[in-house]
Design a protein around this motif. Structure first.
Motif, PDB file in Angstrom:
ATOM      1  N   ALA A   1      42.125  46.281  32.032  1.00  0.00           N
ATOM      2  CA  ALA A   1      41.953  44.949  31.363  1.00  0.00           C
ATOM      3  C   ALA A   1      41.176  44.027  32.086  1.00  0.00           C
ATOM      4  O   ALA A   1      40.381  43.203  31.888  1.00  0.00           O
ATOM      5  CB  ALA A   1      43.515  44.095  31.030  1.00  0.00           C
ATOM      6  N   VAL A   2      41.464  44.326  33.633  1.00  0.00           N
ATOM      7  CA  VAL A   2      40.507  43.310  34.553  1.00  0.00           C
ATOM      8  C   VAL A   2      38.906  43.556  34.521  1.00  0.00           C
ATOM      9  O   VAL A   2      38.103  43.175  34.472  1.00  0.00           O
ATOM     10  CB  VAL A   2      41.040  43.591  35.888  1.00  0.00           C
ATOM     11  CG1 VAL A   2      39.912  43.079  36.983  1.00  0.00           C
ATOM     12  CG2 VAL A   2      42.317  43.087  36.096  1.00  0.00           C
ATOM     13  N   GLU A   3      38.779  45.071  34.211  1.00  0.00           N
ATOM     14  CA  GLU A   3      37.522  45.594  34.287  1.00  0.00           C
ATOM     15  C   GLU A   3      36.848  45.153  33.003  1.00  0.00           C
ATOM     16  O   GLU A   3      35.866  44.673  32.754  1.00  0.00           O
ATOM     17  CB  GLU A   3      37.419  47.140  34.209  1.00  0.00           C
ATOM     18  CG  GLU A   3      37.844  47.815  35.682  1.00  0.00           C
ATOM     19  CD  GLU A   3      37.407  49.304  35.712  1.00  0.00           C
ATOM     20  OE1 GLU A   3      37.177  49.838  34.616  1.00  0.00           O
ATOM     21  OE2 GLU A   3      37.549  49.980  36.718  1.00  0.00           O
ATOM     22  N   ASP A   4      37.498  45.144  31.650  1.00  0.00           N
ATOM     23  CA  ASP A   4      36.977  44.638  30.633  1.00  0.00           C
ATOM     24  C   ASP A   4      36.598  42.972  30.746  1.00  0.00           C
ATOM     25  O   ASP A   4      35.915  42.662  30.084  1.00  0.00           O
ATOM     26  CB  ASP A   4      38.070  44.673  29.363  1.00  0.00           C
ATOM     27  CG  ASP A   4      38.499  46.365  28.957  1.00  0.00           C
ATOM     28  OD1 ASP A   4      37.481  46.994  29.323  1.00  0.00           O
ATOM     29  OD2 ASP A   4      39.200  46.663  28.451  1.00  0.00           O
TER      30      ASP A   4
ATOM     31  N   SER B   1      52.005  41.927  43.101  1.00  0.00           N
ATOM     32  CA  SER B   1      52.780  43.224  42.536  1.00  0.00           C
ATOM     33  C   SER B   1      52.166  44.060  42.216  1.00  0.00           C
ATOM     34  O   SER B   1      50.892  44.218  42.017  1.00  0.00           O
ATOM     35  CB  SER B   1      53.708  42.386  41.371  1.00  0.00           C
ATOM     36  OG  SER B   1      52.708  42.108  40.298  1.00  0.00           O
ATOM     37  N   GLU B   2      52.821  45.514  41.957  1.00  0.00           N
ATOM     38  CA  GLU B   2      51.833  46.620  41.740  1.00  0.00           C
ATOM     39  C   GLU B   2      51.664  46.485  40.079  1.00  0.00           C
ATOM     40  O   GLU B   2      52.331  46.097  39.225  1.00  0.00           O
ATOM     41  CB  GLU B   2      53.027  47.898  41.552  1.00  0.00           C
ATOM     42  CG  GLU B   2      52.420  49.226  41.113  1.00  0.00           C
ATOM     43  CD  GLU B   2      53.478  50.345  41.572  1.00  0.00           C
ATOM     44  OE1 GLU B   2      52.801  51.332  41.276  1.00  0.00           O
ATOM     45  OE2 GLU B   2      54.448  50.212  41.990  1.00  0.00           O
ATOM     46  N   LYS B   3      50.168  46.909  39.820  1.00  0.00           N
ATOM     47  CA  LYS B   3      49.736  46.939  38.545  1.00  0.00           C
ATOM     48  C   LYS B   3      49.455  48.382  37.860  1.00  0.00           C
ATOM     49  O   LYS B   3      49.343  49.207  38.726  1.00  0.00           O
ATOM     50  CB  LYS B   3      48.339  46.071  38.727  1.00  0.00           C
ATOM     51  CG  LYS B   3      48.511  44.885  39.229  1.00  0.00           C
ATOM     52  CD  LYS B   3      49.268  43.880  38.449  1.00  0.00           C
ATOM     53  CE  LYS B   3      49.341  42.493  39.006  1.00  0.00           C
ATOM     54  NZ  LYS B   3      50.577  41.832  38.236  1.00  0.00           N
ATOM     55  N   SER B   4      49.637  48.147  36.637  1.00  0.00           N
ATOM     56  CA  SER B   4      49.462  49.276  35.818  1.00  0.00           C
ATOM     57  C   SER B   4      48.127  49.772  35.523  1.00  0.00           C
ATOM     58  O   SER B   4      47.406  48.805  35.772  1.00  0.00           O
ATOM     59  CB  SER B   4      50.250  49.437  34.655  1.00  0.00           C
ATOM     60  OG  SER B   4      49.493  48.375  33.515  1.00  0.00           O
ATOM     61  N   GLU B   5      47.746  51.000  35.128  1.00  0.00           N
ATOM     62  CA  GLU B   5      46.366  51.376  34.883  1.00  0.00           C
ATOM     63  C   GLU B   5      45.842  50.701  33.645  1.00  0.00           C
ATOM     64  O   GLU B   5      44.916  50.110  33.661  1.00  0.00           O
ATOM     65  CB  GLU B   5      46.483  53.100  34.370  1.00  0.00           C
ATOM     66  CG  GLU B   5      45.115  53.576  33.953  1.00  0.00           C
ATOM     67  CD  GLU B   5      45.175  54.958  33.569  1.00  0.00           C
ATOM     68  OE1 GLU B   5      44.552  55.424  32.648  1.00  0.00           O
ATOM     69  OE2 GLU B   5      46.345  55.509  33.958  1.00  0.00           O
ATOM     70  N   GLN B   6      46.568  50.123  32.754  1.00  0.00           N
ATOM     71  CA  GLN B   6      46.258  49.360  31.452  1.00  0.00           C
ATOM     72  C   GLN B   6      45.896  47.817  32.030  1.00  0.00           C
ATOM     73  O   GLN B   6      44.831  47.457  31.621  1.00  0.00           O
ATOM     74  CB  GLN B   6      47.361  49.174  30.458  1.00  0.00           C
ATOM     75  CG  GLN B   6      47.655  50.540  29.536  1.00  0.00           C
ATOM     76  CD  GLN B   6      48.353  51.438  30.564  1.00  0.00           C
ATOM     77  OE1 GLN B   6      49.276  51.255  31.533  1.00  0.00           O
ATOM     78  NE2 GLN B   6      48.604  52.798  30.239  1.00  0.00           N
ATOM     79  N   GLU B   7      46.523  47.391  33.050  1.00  0.00           N
ATOM     80  CA  GLU B   7      46.263  46.074  33.563  1.00  0.00           C
ATOM     81  C   GLU B   7      44.908  46.050  34.315  1.00  0.00           C
ATOM     82  O   GLU B   7      44.186  45.113  34.242  1.00  0.00           O
ATOM     83  CB  GLU B   7      47.329  45.762  34.358  1.00  0.00           C
ATOM     84  CG  GLU B   7      48.622  45.068  33.885  1.00  0.00           C
ATOM     85  CD  GLU B   7      49.645  44.953  34.936  1.00  0.00           C
ATOM     86  OE1 GLU B   7      50.440  43.673  34.481  1.00  0.00           O
ATOM     87  OE2 GLU B   7      50.170  45.686  35.521  1.00  0.00           O
TER      88      GLU B   7
END
Length: 218
Positions: free
Chosen positions: A90-93, A81-87
């Motif tokens: 969060a992955v990078e964090d 599914s499509e992910k948001s900028e915030q998501e």
């Protein structure tokens, strides 16, 4: 860049289907080292993704650099599914929390169909003294559908991003690669990885060239 292009020919002379079109390195970077890398292959072909990520991860492991496949980090639900900028932030964090300092991200950006004339033995010499001879030799261009070879060209891109703690999350290197008419997906992936490794070695990014004398081996 000229030296790099020559080396590409030498290393990949057995496979003319892969070409480095663009090779960009951040002007702010001289040498870049990473100690833990996430390898991401973005494709709907699960088998190709697993093949690429597994083999690319092994290239890091051989050089004592820790690496992980995105397959082992992203579950099926995440990529479906499509992910948001915030998501994605969060992955990078999360990656930083787990001591990752770089992401190697590969994707196919597009593809196109191309045609080329089939070569004839007579075209080797290809000099016709009269219009009649030239016309008669090539007149089937008008009506033969199989006079052309049709092939696919895939445009791919591999990028290396720094996600180091206390530093800006930035693009370190990007290579744009054309893959022409791949017939064997396994061999194509092998050759693609060789190309990426060589390009990174030439730029002193993570991988380092063997500094032995090329003639004496010392």
């Amino acid at each position: 860049m000229k030296k790099l292009a020559i080396l590409m020919v030498l290393v990949l002379s057995s496979c003319s289907s892969i070409q480095l079109v663009e090779n960009w390195k951040s002007p702010d970077i001289v040498i870049f080292d990473a100690y833990k890398v996430l390898v991401v292959g973005m494709t709907q072909n699960t088998e190709a993704r697993e093949n690429f990520e597994t083999k690319m991860t092994k290239e890091f492991t051989k050089r004592d650099i820790e690496a992980m496949r995105s397959l082992d980090l992203f579950d099926v639900e995440f990529t479906s599914s499509e992910k948001s900028e915030q998501e994605i932030d969060a992955v990078e964090d999360l990656l930083i929390e787990r001591d990752f300092d770089a992401i190697l991200f590969t994707k196919v950006t597009g593809y196109e169909s191309k045609k080329t004339f089939k070569k004839r033995m007579s075209e080797v010499d290809g000099i016709y003294g009269r219009f009649r001879d030239d016309y008669l030799e090539h007149q089937d261009i008008y009506y033969r559908d199989d006079y052309y070879d049709e092939f696919m060209v895939y445009h791919a891109e591999t990028s290396l991003y720094c996600i180091c703690v206390g530093k800006e999350r930035q693009l370190i290197w990007r290579g744009t690669i054309d893959i022409t008419d791949p017939q064997d997906i396994n061999k194509t992936i092998d050759d693609y990885i060789k190309l990426i490794v060589l390009a990174l070695e030439e730029q002193d990014i993570i991988f380092r060239k063997d500094r032995k004398n090329e003639i004496t081996g010392l």
